[in-house]
Design an enzyme around this catalytic site. Structure first.
Site, PDB file in Angstrom:
ATOM      1  N   SER A  64       0.805  -1.905   0.097  1.00 18.28           N
ATOM      2  CA  SER A  64      -0.064  -0.051   0.181  1.00 18.28           C
ATOM      3  C   SER A  64       1.212   1.577   0.033  1.00 18.28           C
ATOM      4  CB  SER A  64      -1.167   0.120   0.865  1.00 18.28           C
ATOM      5  OG  SER A  64      -1.887  -1.582   1.494  1.00 18.28           O
ATOM      6  N   ARG A 187       3.763  -9.113  15.191  1.00 21.91           N
ATOM      7  CA  ARG A 187       3.097  -7.852  14.939  1.00 21.91           C
ATOM      8  C   ARG A 187       1.618  -7.296  15.419  1.00 21.91           C
ATOM      9  NH1 ARG A 187       2.994  -7.817   8.164  1.00 21.91           N
ATOM     10  NH2 ARG A 187       1.076  -5.692   8.130  1.00 21.91           N
ATOM     11  N   LYS A 336      -5.922   3.061   6.295  1.00 21.96           N
ATOM     12  CA  LYS A 336      -5.396   3.741   4.745  1.00 21.96           C
ATOM     13  C   LYS A 336      -5.646   5.154   4.843  1.00 21.96           C
ATOM     14  CE  LYS A 336      -4.582  -0.855   3.078  1.00 21.96           C
ATOM     15  NZ  LYS A 336      -3.109  -1.296   3.028  1.00 21.96           N
ATOM     16  N   ASP A 403      -7.650  -5.551   0.992  1.00 21.60           N
ATOM     17  CA  ASP A 403      -5.851  -5.848   1.675  1.00 21.60           C
ATOM     18  C   ASP A 403      -6.739  -6.040   3.490  1.00 21.60           C
ATOM     19  OD1 ASP A 403      -3.812  -6.344   1.549  1.00 21.60           O
ATOM     20  OD2 ASP A 403      -3.318  -4.176   2.886  1.00 21.60           O
ATOM     21  N   HIS A 407      -5.760 -10.256   4.280  1.00 24.36           N
ATOM     22  CA  HIS A 407      -4.546 -10.233   5.699  1.00 24.36           C
ATOM     23  C   HIS A 407      -4.998 -12.176   6.735  1.00 24.36           C
ATOM     24  CE1 HIS A 407      -1.033  -8.235   4.151  1.00 24.36           C
ATOM     25  NE2 HIS A 407      -1.759  -6.754   3.691  1.00 24.36           N
ATOM     26  N   ASP A 444      -4.433  -1.058  -5.448  1.00 26.46           N
ATOM     27  CA  ASP A 444      -2.512  -0.451  -4.818  1.00 26.46           C
ATOM     28  C   ASP A 444      -1.957  -1.618  -5.768  1.00 26.46           C
ATOM     29  OD1 ASP A 444      -3.695  -1.104  -2.798  1.00 26.46           O
ATOM     30  OD2 ASP A 444      -3.027  -0.055  -1.828  1.00 26.46           O
ATOM     31  N   HIS A 445      -2.297  -3.099  -5.196  1.00 29.85           N
ATOM     32  CA  HIS A 445      -1.496  -3.944  -5.140  1.00 29.85           C
ATOM     33  C   HIS A 445      -2.283  -4.981  -5.050  1.00 29.85           C
ATOM     34  CE1 HIS A 445      -2.147  -4.212  -1.218  1.00 29.85           C
ATOM     35  NE2 HIS A 445      -2.110  -3.247  -0.810  1.00 29.85           N
ATOM     36  N   HIS A 463       0.185 -10.219   0.896  1.00 31.88           N
ATOM     37  CA  HIS A 463       0.065  -9.530  -0.901  1.00 31.88           C
ATOM     38  C   HIS A 463       0.333 -10.408  -2.098  1.00 31.88           C
ATOM     39  CE1 HIS A 463       0.628  -4.857   1.276  1.00 31.88           C
ATOM     40  NE2 HIS A 463      -0.685  -6.037   1.794  1.00 31.88           N
TER      41      HIS A 463
END
Length: 514
Positions: A64, A187, A336, A403, A407, A444-445, A463
């Site tokens: 992103s 994370r 985002k 996205d 995930h 974006d991806h 991704h």
């Protein structure tokens, strides 16, 4: 009297790629009547959002941050992954002033060098090759105490893939003759970006106090125990790795703390907890006076040394619109928001003249598969209102669902996410039609188009390197082939009849019929 605008909207569907293989392809299996109709009725194509086309190494999946920088700047921007990798390769990394000074100060203080970051080959927020180079540099300069605080991935990599990385670093420290993995945490805690400070506090206390849910004698043992608790890499609970005497490695006054993430958005919160004097996200029991180094600049107002300062991007789309006295709106959910503002503007925090911003709070859920629609309806309410106001020449909007839900690895939830976004696009396109507006719909991806790893059979949470869609809902015309994200800003300016700045090396890829 307010002049009525004919808005040009750019709708970025985050994590929405195109994939021929339909197996566990949430984009394909979702019921998307609006996008199906638009694809049948309007010019459309597939463009590149990964690898060399966005300034990443060949074959590297997009992300992103990279996507929005390329879109907003109208040029291929060579990314930090590439830039830092090259610095390591040519030896410049070992002479980097910020890194060298922090290590040398710690050694002079008889202190330790603490290195923290996302231990992952994913290349989205960090790369473990950079972390290895940092460990080697610390030892080469004479540090006797080198501690690695490993944040585990499982989002940009398979959900249970950290064992190889942890084992490699155990071997590395054995080879180097000093140093060790000192702590492990997912994370989910260390890299939160949505002000969930209760998560970040667990990583902070692990590093500063050795306070942890679990204690182990080595990192691989910690990981295996986490898997036994049914915790994937991303969610591994705070685990201190104790030395032979049963002690944890704790950050102390005079130590160095080097953060090896190169992407800013998920690095900011934990960085602020270490360096902000007036930090109030949570109660800090200790505040060690350490020499903190950011690998890149995470925010302009964070007062810490920067190893690789940002390159200055001028004449981005936002700046070009400002210089033409155009009004613009940036709108997205929390997840985002930084992408349609900070990253889209080439790493600049301040809005341009005539740039308004709307932030919609993302839902407070543990993981977004629990609410795959996220806040898309509320986001669309505000977006439609902005379109109907005819205040804006350009509107940039990001829908995070593909996205963020992609995930999680949940195929069913990703399908629902895509369907929710499709419904919203229908509302936006209808609103634009009423004010004679136009829009570009892109991504974006990729992500949601591949929800299973075909090799491992695990959920695919990362991704992809797939091409992404581009639809032009406007006048009659055609879209050239072989486009990439950096072509979007020049295309938008051309559609508006505006001059394209010379710094933009992308090209206009929409040709209007005569």
């Amino acid at each position: 009297m307010t002049t009525r605008k004919r808005p040009l909207a750019l709708l970025i569907l985050d994590g929405w790629g195109y994939r021929e293989n339909t197996q566990k392809n949430a984009v394909y299996h979702a019921n998307t009547p609006v996008l199906d109709r638009l694809n049948a009725q309007y010019p459309n194509s597939l463009i590149s959002g990964s690898g060399l086309d966005v300034g990443l190494p060949d074959g590297q999946m997009g992300n992103s941050e990279v996507g929005h920088i390329n879109i907003g700047s109208g040029r291929i921007v060579y990314q930090e992954l590439t830039r830092i990798g090259k610095a390591i390769e040519d030896g410049e990394f070992d002479k980097n002033q910020a890194l060298v000074e922090s290590i040398d100060k710690a050694i002079a203080n008889q202190g330790a060098v603490h290195i923290m970051g996302l231990l992952s080959p994913g290349g989205v927020h960090s790369h473990e090759s950079h972390i290895e180079a940092m460990c080697r540099l610390a030892v080469a300069r004479g540090a006797k105490q080198v501690y690695l605080h490993a944040f585990l991935d499982g989002r940009d990599t398979p959900p249970r893939s950290a064992k190889g990385s942890l084992a490699h670093f155990d071997d590395l420290f054995t080879t180097l003759g000093t140093g060790r993995v000192a702590s492990v945490i997912g994370r989910y805690y260390a890299m939160d970006r949505d002000n969930r400070w209760d998560r970040v506090s667990q990583a902070y206390e692990l590093i500063t106090e050795g306070k942890s849910l679990h204690q182990y004698s080595n990192a691989v043992e910690a990981l295996e125990a986490a898997y036994a608790r049914d915790e994937n890499d991303e969610f591994v609970g705070s685990s201190a790795i104790l030395d032979a005497q049963g002690d944890s490695a704790q950050l102390a006054d005079g130590d160095a703390l080097i953060f090896m993430n190169f992407r800013a958005d998920r690095a900011r919160q934990i960085t602020r907890s270490f360096v902000d004097a007036d930090f109030d996200g949570f109660e800090r029991n200790v505040t060690p006076k350490a020499h903190f180094v950011m690998l890149t600049e995470y925010a302009a107002d964070i007062k810490a040394a920067i190893a690789y300062p940002s390159t200055n991007l001028v004449n981005t789309l936002g700046e070009a619109l400002q210089d033409s006295d155009k009004t613009q709106l940036r709108i997205s959910e929390t997840e985002k928001y930084a992408h349609v503002t900070f990253f889209f503007n080439g790493g600049k925090e301040e809005p341009f003249k005539g740039e308004d911003r709307i932030l919609i709070q993302s839902p407070k859920v543990a993981t977004y598969d629990l609410q795959p629609e996220m806040s898309s309806a509320e986001l669309t309410d505000k977006l439609v209102e902005a379109i109907e106001s005819t205040k804006y020449d350009v509107i940039i909007c990001n829908y995070p669902n593909g996205d963020m839900v992609g995930h999680t690895g949940s195929f069913d939830a990703a399908v629902k996410a895509c369907e929710a976004v499709d419904t919203c696009i229908g509302r936006v396109v209808d609103a634009l039609a009423k004010v004679d507006g136009e829009c570009l719909i892109t991504a974006d991806h990729g992500n949601a188009e591949q929800m299973t790893d075909e090799q491992t059979g695990q959920a695919h949470t990362a991704h992809t390197s797939e091409l992404v869609p581009l639809i032009y809902v406007g006048r009659n015309g055609s879209i050239e082939n072989d486009g990439r994200l950096s072509d979007l800003a020049p295309t938008m300016l051309t559609l508006m009849g505006e001059e394209v700045p010379s710094e933009m090396t992308g090209r206009s890829i929409i040709k209007l019929d005569e």
